[in-house]
Design an enzyme around this catalytic site. Structure first.
Site, PDB file in Angstrom:
ATOM      1  N   GLY A   1      -1.756  -6.476   8.180  1.00  0.00           N
ATOM      2  CA  GLY A   1      -1.080  -5.259   7.732  1.00  0.00           C
ATOM      3  C   GLY A   1      -2.020  -4.108   7.499  1.00  0.00           C
TER       4      GLY A   1
ATOM      5  N   GLU B   1       5.639 -10.886  15.746  1.00  0.00           N
ATOM      6  CA  GLU B   1       5.168 -11.115  14.384  1.00  0.00           C
ATOM      7  C   GLU B   1       3.869 -10.340  14.188  1.00  0.00           C
ATOM      8  OE1 GLU B   1       5.656 -13.688  16.636  1.00  0.00           O
ATOM      9  OE2 GLU B   1       7.769 -13.737  16.026  1.00  0.00           O
ATOM     10  N   LEU B   2       3.877  -9.401  13.284  1.00  0.00           N
ATOM     11  CA  LEU B   2       2.754  -8.483  13.091  1.00  0.00           C
ATOM     12  C   LEU B   2       1.439  -9.230  12.807  1.00  0.00           C
ATOM     13  CD1 LEU B   2       2.032  -5.439  12.851  1.00  0.00           C
ATOM     14  CD2 LEU B   2       2.313  -5.699  10.385  1.00  0.00           C
ATOM     15  N   ASP B   3       0.421  -8.955  13.601  1.00  0.00           N
ATOM     16  CA  ASP B   3      -0.930  -9.506  13.396  1.00  0.00           C
ATOM     17  C   ASP B   3      -0.947 -11.032  13.434  1.00  0.00           C
ATOM     18  OD1 ASP B   3      -1.816  -6.907  13.134  1.00  0.00           O
ATOM     19  OD2 ASP B   3      -1.581  -6.895  10.978  1.00  0.00           O
ATOM     20  N   GLU B   4       0.020 -11.608  14.150  1.00  0.00           N
ATOM     21  CA  GLU B   4       0.091 -13.064  14.255  1.00  0.00           C
ATOM     22  C   GLU B   4      -0.141 -13.539  15.684  1.00  0.00           C
ATOM     23  OE1 GLU B   4       0.370 -15.504  12.263  1.00  0.00           O
ATOM     24  OE2 GLU B   4       1.190 -14.782  10.362  1.00  0.00           O
TER      25      GLU B   4
END
Lengths: 272, 272, 272, 272
Positions: free
Chosen positions: B189, B214-217
């Protein structure tokens, strides 16, 4: 299986066909064509229903011969017989013994040789034989006998502070590894950390290399470094350097024992 | 040539035989069997008197099909068409443009897209088109059109500070690389360097990964780190981090463009 | 001498004047003003013709009190009394014992405590007492008694695989160091190398931190990392990680024992 | 404030008392006693209601003189005037210009000098003057004049491929920084990456150092390294090395410009 031969088309095709006939399942494979020497190196880990290494080697022999290849096949559970030599500094020896004991190093250690008696108890506590050979010339003769008697494949100079004779260097060419406590080719010879301090370098290192008659000039297997600053005295560099020496020598012994190192002239190919 | 298929005996034998028929001289070869997915990945650089990639692919097609393989053949001088997206921070963009210009990156850059107009002059000075797309939703539609129009193979988010919609993430799965300014999975994030400072870590990092909804995944391609100490403020970490981000993103783009990255579920195989 | 106090002008002037009156020759000095907490940390190594630490502390006391400072003076040859706790994995314990024996760590080790009996011989071979305390609750009571009886200043969890109660965490706040086998805050809790493998990271790490009631959330003292790739299995990461854990824990114990670590809330100041 | 003087008790007490009289709030302080030379180095960042550097220096002058100290006081917003010299390779120059433009480097760049005309457009695009001086001898005379005319404090050889005359080396002793593309003292002279490749090292490096009449023998300011393997050609080492050279030279220029580097004979003290 490890293989070295002059590079030409069809090597992989021939060997992989041979492995297929052996119903081999390839687990790991690495290969490299060295342009300056024109040599091709290959290392393959595989499973085969044929459990006998010499039988497998026999099945691949004709292919290897057609390639003018130097080929070896070895079971993964057959360990490399390594003779260790040490003087008084124990950090590399202790590290090798610990990793051997912990199962990290695929070696057997028939005997440890030293020009000092200090480390006999350390070695004996691992149930390994220790020979105290204070006289350099006699020591070499005894090492030759031990190498023959124990079918030793690798000699490791774990901070052994004696010059090895040119003859022994040649006899054990590609089979004797030394750890030098500098980032070679900087600071050959004695007291490299003091040399490094005097030169004011900001990074120090350690080098594992095969021993050749030219002191600290042998083919490099592995190196590593650590940052230092103006506040580090030579003695503090020595302490930092111990950690480098330990790790670099152990990595080199592991790579050699697993057949990952190929010697091509003054350079090495190391499949990590 | 790159190839992915379910692992089984005989893959290397079949492909290397096929290459031999093409009189190919193998320059570099890497392969990997991934146990959890049961997939086999292979990348081979070779020279062949047959200069046409589709002709070579055609000759290998039957073998690949028999292996249920996803195979691609590409001439080394055919460059990967990469669209770059950027916001205001220019360090990654400038680095990619410099390396592209210096011939380090085998990519063509048909256009750079930004939600800000600030970097138009920088981009134009390289003779590359620049589109200022301030509105996020409209930007994505335009990116879709640019991808189609320029036959774009790779989208690089070079510090593009907008959330990408789930739809676009899926459309460009495995073809969109982001640089995140932390050592993922730590500090996902916003403001990761501030998070790192608050947590008091002694090492900071940067991560290049494929973008997923999925953010930053997303699957990680490359990471690197630098030591920090108590005296580093978040702002100083930002400056140190820039160097990490630059290098990590450039390495990831290079590896992807050279066909060295294979996507297996949440993980990547990267042949360096 | 170590000193922590609210930051204000004149601290260094006051202390250095005080040291001058003691005819002290400063060998090493480090200081840091932490903006978020407004605290000032200082560590000074000096020689003085007055050899007694309490006499020196007495001479500086009025100055320290005027600064509302937490001050300590210690002779360099007075070693930190450290109790080690371990379970079955021995690599960190063996490393600490080796460095202690080699004179690298300025600690005394009155006793080693374990919830398993496996490492008794290893510990005993160094002439150090060993207590086998299999039951967690009883173990903590016994540890409290050992801490009191031996005037223990530092408890080191050298891969001690039991949760420490909140009460003991608070009693030993800032005096109990744990080694966690991941690059925190990534991969808290159990089996971090397996977590790292599943996430597909390209760098793994180890973290030494003070223990707090929140698991793996304590203030970080030191961290280090190593590169890994797709070919590393979780088991191979465990082996690589051992080397990280050893080095990071030893560095943290050394820094703490030499008075180089200051605890400011969730963060540490470490004068290296 | 930076200060160098023979070591003796009371230096810190005297200076910190002087700063207290100036109502200075110390933000950062570093000091070091160099045993071999017997010299003491100190650097202090502070805020004072007295904004004028020469007024502050005046107030501290008597104390410095009593210590036989070489002292300098400088406002943090007063930037170091740096003349850059370059040949054809642009990576270091571009990096310095980018960081200067981004505000990372506290320098002013009055002019860039080159023995080739290639990089004029690059330099001019930043609004910086460029002088093409193809003849080595005439170039040095012109550099002397530029140094005088622009009150240049630092000359940076950003891959300037001409030997500097002994005279100019001496005139700019401690004020001329070079980047050498090897891990000195290994591989002095020409084509260090080729030398490194031939020696088969597993780590390559770059070194920033002050220039002295002895080629590549000057005091080292910073160094960094990268791992390489058998598969790296000299040309690939060159590309990897560029990243090292960029970072190491920029760090050295930054450290020098911030007054963090002290020259003590052949060695440097660098307060990071």
């Amino acid at each position: 299986m490890t293989l070295v031969c002059p590079d030409r088309p069809g090597i992989v095709a021939s060997i992989s066909e041979g492995l297929l006939h052996l119903e081999a399942n390839i687990l790991e494979n690495a290969q490299f064509s060295d342009l300056p020497t024109g040599m091709f190196c290959m290392r393959t880990r595989f499973e085969s229903p044929i459990g006998d290494a010499s039988e497998i080697a026999g099945a691949l022999r004709a292919r290897a011969d057609a390639l003018h290849a130097n080929m070896a096949v070895r079971r993964e559970d057959e360990r490399c017989r390594a003779l260790l030599m040490v003087s008084k500094y124990d950090h590399c020896l202790v590290d090798l013994l610990y990793r051997w004991h912990a199962g990290e190093l695929p070696i057997d250690i028939p005997v440890v040789v030293s020009n000092h008696g200090d480390l006999e108890a350390t070695v004996s506590s691992y149930g390994i034989g220790f020979e105290h050979l204070p006289a350099a010339a006699a020591a070499e003769d005894r090492v030759r006998k031990l190498v023959a008697a124990h079918d030793v494949e690798l000699v490791v100079l774990a901070r052994y502070m004696q010059i090895i004779s040119d003859d022994l260097c040649r006899e054990l060419a590609g089979r004797m590894i030394n750890i030098h406590h500098s980032f070679l080719p900087s600071f050959k010879g004695a007291k490299p950390y003091h040399q490094a301090w005097e030169r004011g370098v900001k990074v120090i290192g350690a080098t594992a290399h095969y021993v050749t008659p030219e002191l600290d000039e042998g083919p490099i297997i592995d190196q590593d470094v650590a940052r230092v600053g103006h506040a580090h005295t030579p003695d503090q560099m020595v302490i930092i350097g111990r950690d480098l020496e330990r790790v670099v020598l152990s990595r080199a012994v592991k790579a050699h024992s697993e057949g990952r190192v190929f010697l091509l002239g003054r350079r090495t190919v190391v499949f990590l």
